[in-house]
Design an enzyme around this catalytic site. Structure first.
Site, short mmCIF file in Angstrom:
data_model
loop_
_atom_site.label_atom_id
_atom_site.label_comp_id
_atom_site.label_asym_id
_atom_site.label_seq_id
_atom_site.Cartn_x
_atom_site.Cartn_y
_atom_site.Cartn_z
N GLY A 163 0.82 -1.21 0.00
CA GLY A 163 0.00 0.00 0.00
C GLY A 163 0.85 1.25 0.00
N LEU B 196 0.56 3.63 -2.06
CA LEU B 196 0.97 3.52 -3.47
C LEU B 196 1.44 4.86 -4.04
CD1 LEU B 196 -1.83 1.17 -4.86
CD2 LEU B 196 0.33 0.56 -3.75
N HIS C 224 4.65 2.24 -7.97
CA HIS C 224 3.67 1.15 -8.04
C HIS C 224 2.82 1.28 -9.31
CE1 HIS C 224 4.16 1.47 -3.52
NE2 HIS C 224 4.42 0.21 -3.74
N GLN D 28 7.94 -9.13 7.93
CA GLN D 28 9.17 -8.68 7.26
C GLN D 28 9.77 -7.44 7.91
OE1 GLN D 28 6.97 -7.98 3.41
NE2 GLN D 28 8.42 -6.30 3.19
N GLY E 111 9.54 -4.04 -8.15
CA GLY E 111 10.39 -2.91 -8.54
C GLY E 111 11.86 -3.20 -8.29
N GLN F 213 15.60 -7.94 -3.05
CA GLN F 213 14.31 -8.65 -2.88
C GLN F 213 13.91 -9.37 -4.18
OE1 GLN F 213 10.61 -7.07 -0.86
NE2 GLN F 213 10.12 -6.43 -2.91
N SER G 49 9.43 5.79 -2.98
CA SER G 49 9.22 4.81 -1.92
C SER G 49 8.10 5.31 -1.03
CB SER G 49 10.51 4.69 -1.09
OG SER G 49 10.22 4.11 0.16
N SER G 50 7.36 4.37 -0.46
CA SER G 50 6.28 4.78 0.45
C SER G 50 6.85 5.52 1.65
CB SER G 50 5.51 3.55 0.91
OG SER G 50 5.09 2.83 -0.22
O1 PAF Z 1 8.19 -4.64 -1.84
C1 PAF Z 1 7.19 -4.69 -1.11
O2 PAF Z 1 6.33 -3.82 -1.10
C2 PAF Z 1 7.02 -5.89 -0.18
O3 PAF Z 1 8.23 -6.32 0.29
C3 PAF Z 1 6.23 -7.04 -0.82
C4 PAF Z 1 6.96 -7.65 -1.99
C5 PAF Z 1 4.86 -6.56 -1.26
C6 PAF Z 1 6.02 -8.16 0.22
O4 PAF Z 1 5.33 -7.69 1.34
#
Ligand code: PAF
Length: 281
Positions: free
Chosen positions: A30, A32, A36, A60, A148, A154, A186-187
Site C-alpha cells: 500500500g 501507493l 507502483h 518482514q 520494482g 528482494q 518509496s512509500s
Molecule cells: O516490496 C514490497 O512492497 C514488499 O516487500 C512485498 C513484496 C509486497 C512483500 O510484502
C-alpha cells in the site's frame, strides 16, 4: 473495481480466470505511488487480468517502530488503482486472514543472497518477504508477478524462492521510478519533509558518480570515496554502500569480464531508512 478481503472470496473469483493463464499480480504494502503505478501499468500491458494485493506484512519488519509508522492509505490507494483502470482486482486481507493466530515467518535457504546488504542489517527481513510472497503466489497463481528494482535484492531473492519452491510464475523486475530531485520513489518518502526529500537526491547523485568511476576505479576505491562523501553530508547517515555481482550478490573485489555489477546504498535521513541502487555496467 472489485475488492476482496478473504482468500475464499478471492479464489472463487480467480477460479474462472486461471484457465486463461493470463493473470498479472502486483504485490504491494500500500501507500501507493508512481513507482507502483508503473508496475500496475506494465502488468496491464502484459496480462488480460490484473490483481493488486495491499498488505502491510508484519513478519518482514525487524523494527516495530518502522512497522507502526508504515503509512496506511487504503482509500487513496484504491482511488489511484481506479484511476489507472476500473478492471483491476484488489486483495486487502487482514493479518488474521493471512496468518491466522501464528504471525510468524518461514525459514528459507536463499543460498547466501540474503546474507548481504539488507539481510545484514534487517534480521529475518527476507524470510518475512519470502513467507508472504510464497503465500500470495500459491494462493493467486498468477502467470506473471511484478516487483520494482528499487528492492533489487528482494527481486533476486523472490526469483530464487520460485525456483526453490517450484512455483510456476514469471517474476518481472521493473525500473526504478524517481522523484524530480532523483530520490527513488518509496512509500517511506512520505515521512520526509520537503527539504530532506530534495536533499536525499544526493543518494542518486552518488550512485551516478559511482557508475562513472566504475570504468577506471575498483570497487574498494569507489566505496571509500562514497563513505567520505556521505560523512561530509550533515543530513544523511550512510548505513552501507556495496558493489556486488548481480547474480550472486557477492561484494565485488575484482571486476570480472562478462559479469554485471550494481551499486547499492542504504541511508538514514531524519530517522527514515532509504535504499537505492544502480546498474554499473
Ligand atoms: O516490496 C514490497 O512492497 C514488499 O516487500 C512485498 C513484496 C509486497 C512483500 O510484502
Amino acid at each position: 473495481m472489485l475488492v476482496f478481503e478473504t482468500k475464499k472470496e478471492l479464489q472463487k473469483k480467480l477460479m474462472a480466470l486461471w484457465s486463461e493463464d493470463n493473470l498479472g499480480l502486483v504485490p504491494t504494502m500500500g501507500a501507493l505511488h508512481e513507482g507502483h503505478a508503473s508496475l500496475i501499468r506494465k502488468a496491464l500491458d502484459e496480462n488480460t487480468h490484473v490483481i493488486v494485493s495491499i498488505f502491510v506484512n508484519p513478519t518482514q519488519f525487524n523494527n516495530t517502530e518502522d512497522l507502526e509508522k508504515y503509512p496506511q492509505t487504503l482509500s487513496a490507494d484504491v482511488a489511484l488503482i481506479k484511476s489507472i483502470s476500473d478492471d483491476i482486482l484488489i486483495f486487502t486481507p487482514t493479518i488474521n486472514e493471512v496468518y491466522g493466530k501464528l504471525v510468524t515467518h518461514n525459514v528459507y535457504d536463499f543460498q547466501g543472497l540474503d546474507k548481504v546488504m539488507e539481510g545484514r542489517f534487517r534480521d529475518n527481513h527476507f524470510n518475512g518477504v519470502g513467507t508472504i510472497v510464497e503465500l500470495l503466489l500459491t494462493l493467486i497463481k498468477p502467470t506473471r508477478a511484478y516487483f520494482g528494482e528499487k528492492d533489487f535484492q528482494q527481486l533476486r531473492i523472490i526469483q530464487k524462492l520460485t525456483k526453490l519452491r517450484n512455483i510456476p510464475v514469471k517474476i518481472i523486475g521493473c525500473p526504478i521510478v524517481r522523484e524530480p530531485h532523483g530520490l527513488a520513489m518509496s512509500s517511506r518518502n512520505e515521512r520526509l519533509n520537503m527539504e530532506l526529500r530534495q536533499k536525499a537526491g544526493f543518494i542518486y547523485e552518488t550512485l551516478i558518480a559511482a557508475k562513472d568511476k566504475f570504468g577506471t576505479e575498483n570497487a574498494l576505491q569507489i566505496k571509500k570515496w562514497a563513505i567520505k562523501r556521505f560523512k561530509r553530508h550533515k543530513d544523511l547517515d550512510l548505513e552501507y554502500i556495496e558493489i556486488v555481482d548481480i547474480e550472486t550478490l557477492v561484494p565485488a573485489e575484482q571486476k570480472t569480464k562478462n559479469k554485471k555489477y550494481r551499486a547499492f546504498i542504504a541511508v538514514y535521513a531524519g530517522g527514515v531508512r532509504l535504499i537505492d541502487n544502480i546498474a554499473l555496467n
